[in-house]
Design an enzyme around this catalytic site. Structure first.
Site, PDB file in Angstrom:
ATOM      1  CE1 TYR A 149      -5.857 -15.480 -67.261  1.00 38.82           C
ATOM      2  CE2 TYR A 149      -7.413 -14.112 -68.473  1.00 38.82           C
ATOM      3  CZ  TYR A 149      -7.127 -15.273 -67.778  1.00 38.82           C
ATOM      4  OH  TYR A 149      -8.099 -16.241 -67.605  1.00 38.82           O
ATOM      5  CB  VAL A 192     -20.457 -11.056 -60.796  1.00 38.86           C
ATOM      6  CG1 VAL A 192     -21.454 -11.691 -59.823  1.00 38.86           C
ATOM      7  CG2 VAL A 192     -21.089 -10.963 -62.186  1.00 38.86           C
ATOM      8  CG  PHE A 195     -21.609  -4.588 -59.570  1.00 41.68           C
ATOM      9  CD1 PHE A 195     -20.694  -3.569 -59.387  1.00 41.68           C
ATOM     10  CD2 PHE A 195     -22.244  -4.687 -60.799  1.00 41.68           C
ATOM     11  CE1 PHE A 195     -20.404  -2.664 -60.400  1.00 41.68           C
ATOM     12  CE2 PHE A 195     -21.968  -3.787 -61.827  1.00 41.68           C
ATOM     13  CZ  PHE A 195     -21.052  -2.773 -61.626  1.00 41.68           C
ATOM     14  NE  ARG A 277     -16.715   0.740 -75.299  1.00 40.57           N
ATOM     15  CZ  ARG A 277     -17.246   1.474 -74.338  1.00 40.57           C
ATOM     16  NH1 ARG A 277     -16.542   1.783 -73.260  1.00 40.57           N
ATOM     17  NH2 ARG A 277     -18.497   1.899 -74.421  1.00 40.57           N
ATOM     18  NE  ARG A 279     -13.616 -10.168 -74.567  1.00 40.32           N
ATOM     19  CZ  ARG A 279     -12.746 -10.148 -73.557  1.00 40.32           C
ATOM     20  NH1 ARG A 279     -13.147 -10.483 -72.352  1.00 40.32           N
ATOM     21  NH2 ARG A 279     -11.513  -9.798 -73.769  1.00 40.32           N
TER      22      ARG A 279
END
Length: 329
Positions: A149, A192, A195, A277, A279
């Protein structure tokens, strides 16, 4: 975009379908979605025919594109967009990022259309510079599990830039950071919907590593606004589109719990290889060039996202089409 004829590659995806809807609402003369539905969904387009100026074409853009008549804009939104999707479809991801992008550029060149490349914050890899500015070249493992990607998107930016320099194509590049909202897939591996799905099912939250890794979450309508403004601008340099509000994954889990309620706990799992770690976008260029910045709060966006997922999951038996495969992003 009033009166313009617009092609959206990957128009049945999460972002692509929201973009199609926005362009139609803005008065586009016609919007043509082109998608092979490998990760997009016909359900995302179900409401768009009401505008009467919309076409949906099933086509793999790694094959040549032929559109009759004039085209004013080509938006390239096509690609598996999550690490989970791209790891399951690595060759397809590389092909759509290379052959697919070039076919879109050829269409734009032949039609003298503006070409907008929806790139990604993944081009920064596991960044050594924080926050990430557009001038940063990134820190990417070219043979790692995320490389199909990341490298497809980096190659796409290089190809877009080459077509601008060599053929004079009017190009725009948007580097999109973590985006969320209605029409995501619960099973796509982004954090998102992961969760949200776990909260709706009364399950505990799956967190990778110790949860201290950070992300910045932008609601979909804000990103779409940025894409439209970028397309209408004359900016040929990459532009970050994302929310500069940075939080840890543990903080996101707590935000989801606060919005939904319940007593979900956090279950920790090993951190995947090459997991970024930190962003956070530096959106100075977007503010200056596009007069753009996000305004939908995380809490407001989560409320809308929960409402949409409750609606669509209520039509299914539990877990039907939405079985969760946990992934880090």
């Amino acid at each position: 975009m009033t009166g313009k004829r617009i092609v959206v590659l990957g128009g049945a995806g999460f972002l692509g379908s929201h973009l199609c809807e926005r362009l139609l609402e803005d008065g586009a003369a016609e919007v043509i979605s082109i998608d092979n539905f490998s990760t997009g969904s016909e359900r995302n387009l179900a409401e768009l025919p009401r505008f009467g100026r919309f076409q949906s074409l099933r086509h793999d853009i790694t094959a040549p594109l032929h559109i009759r008549g004039p085209v004013d804009y080509v938006f390239n939104m096509a690609s598996p967009a999550s690490p989970l999707d791209s790891m399951q479809l690595p060759i397809e991801t590389l092909r759509v990022g290379s052959l697919g992008t070039e076919n879109g550029l050829l269409l734009a060149r032949d039609k003298d259309a503006v070409f907008l490349q929806a790139s990604t914050s993944e081009i920064y890899g596991n960044p050594l510079v924080h926050p990430q500015r557009e001038e940063y070249w990134g820190n990417v493992n070219p043979t790692g599990p995320r490389s199909c990607y990341e490298e497809a998107r980096r190659y796409g930016e290089a190809l877009v830039s080459a077509y601008r320099r060599t053929h004079g194509v009017q190009t725009r590049i948007a580097r999109i950071f973590n985006t969320y909202g209605p029409r995501m897939r619960l099973e796509d591996g982004h954090v998102v919907p992961t969760f949200v799905g776990q909260a709706l099912r009364g399950e505990d939250f799956t967190v990778f590593g110790d949860g201290s890794q950070t992300r910045s979450f932008c609601y979909v309508s804000d990103v779409i606004e940025g894409l439209v403004r970028l397309a209408l601008s004359d900016c040929t340099e990459p532009v970050n589109l994302g929310n500069p509000r940075e939080m840890t994954i543990l903080q996101l889990a707590e935000a989801v719990r606060q919005v939904h309620g319940g007593s979900s706990r956090v279950l920790f799992q090993p951190l995947p290889r090459d997991e970024p770690r930190q962003r956070r976008p530096d959106i100075t260029r977007a503010r200056m060039v596009l007069d753009w910045e996000p305004y939908v709060s995380l809490e407001e966006g989560l409320l809308s996202t929960f409402a949409w997922f409750r609606k669509v999951t209520s039509r299914r038996t539990p877990r039907h089409e939405d079985g969760l495969a946990s992934a880090p992003l």
